[in-house]
Design an enzyme around this catalytic site. Structure first.
Site, PDB file in Angstrom:
ATOM      1  CG  ASP A 200      -1.861  -1.133   1.290  1.00 42.41           C
ATOM      2  OD1 ASP A 200      -2.177  -1.664   0.216  1.00 42.41           O
ATOM      3  OD2 ASP A 200      -2.288  -1.491   2.409  1.00 42.41           O
TER       4      ASP A 200
HETATM    5  N1  URA Z   1      -1.221  -6.003   3.811  1.00 39.90           N
HETATM    6  C1  URA Z   1      -1.710  -4.739   3.855  1.00 39.90           C
HETATM    7  O1  URA Z   1      -2.725  -4.492   4.479  1.00 39.90           O
HETATM    8  N2  URA Z   1      -1.024  -3.777   3.214  1.00 39.90           N
HETATM    9  C2  URA Z   1       0.116  -3.986   2.551  1.00 39.90           C
HETATM   10  O2  URA Z   1       0.702  -3.049   2.002  1.00 39.90           O
HETATM   11  C3  URA Z   1       0.616  -5.303   2.508  1.00 39.90           C
HETATM   12  C4  URA Z   1      -0.082  -6.301   3.143  1.00 39.90           C
END
Ligand code: URA
Length: 239
Positions: A103
């Site tokens: 993310d």
């Molecule tokens: N899980 C998440 O919630 N975000 C990420 O960036 C990676 C795994």
């Protein structure tokens, strides 16, 4: 292989652009400017400099990157700059892709390569490659939270419960957990489904490759042969 083709394969532009770099005296080999774009060279092990920066020929690019917050893992970002803007142009131009996504606000280990086979191997749900995260959480963790995550929680888009492969409390506000699938916002959603909330998230390892302590946020480096072997090993292979 001709020098202009070597440069092209390493992401320095089209053949014509690479020929231009050589003809303008911007490429040197062994400290000497080389102005012959057609000179035949053995690419394996070749070191060369382009505009003063030294590179080593690599048939394929394997890179680890410590992603900072505020960047999207996409070549076409929508709301934030792309992580690829933090990498040298030749890496981008030779077509490296990220193995999985993080993310925008997640930090930590991102693997980038132009080896489609490795991307496929590491992303295949069948291989169950563990991805290890450290999450700072809103409410103090207790054993019940760990049990819930290990037993499995139900996310709204799938009736099948999804469980952490491993989970431990590092300190009351910090959990370390391992997941072997890669759903959208998976860790955040799992922790929310278990009644807590992720405040920040960092990926610290993928398979047998851990984020090195000396790789600062925003920094990248080549993955060496030993690290690549660790990354390629099946999770069940003896180490
Ligand atoms: N899980 C998440 O919630 N975000 C990420 O960036 C990676 C795994």
């Amino acid at each position: 292989m001709q020098l202009e083709r070597i440069l092209q394969s390493q992401g320095f532009g089209s053949r014509k652009e690479c020929r231009g770099l050589v003809r303008h005296g911007l490429v040197s080999i062994g400290g000497e400017v080389c102005e012959d774009a057609f000179v035949e060279l053995e690419p394996e092990g070749l070191a060369f400099a382009v505009e003063g920066e030294t590179w080593e020929y690599r048939a394929q690019a394997y890179v680890m990157f410590n992603k900072p917050a505020g960047y999207e893992v996409s070549h076409k970002p929508k709301h934030h700059p792309s992580v690829f803007s933090l990498l040298p142009d030749p890496l981008r131009l030779r077509g490296i892709q990220a193995v999985g996504r993080l993310d925008e606000d997640t930090t930590g280990l991102l693997i980038l390569t132009d080896d489609g086979q490795l991307i496929h191997q590491l992303s295949s749900p069948k291989r169950k490659i563990p991805k290890i995260y450290e999450a700072v959480i809103k409410h103090a963790a207790d054993e019940q939270l760990v049990r819930t995550l290990l037993e499995g929680v139900v996310l709204h888009d799938d009736p099948e419960p999804i469980a952490a492969a491993a989970c431990e409390i590092l300190d009351p506000q910090r959990l370390r957990l391992s997941i072997t699938s890669g759903r959208y916002h998976q860790v955040k959603r799992m922790i929310a489904a278990a009644g807590n909330r992720v405040e920040s998230l960092r990926r610290v390892a993928v398979g047998g490759l851990a984020l090195p302590a000396d790789l600062g946020e925003g920094e990248w480096r080549w993955i060496n042969a030993e690290e690549l072997a660790a990354l390629r090993a099946q999770p069940s292979d003896p180490v």
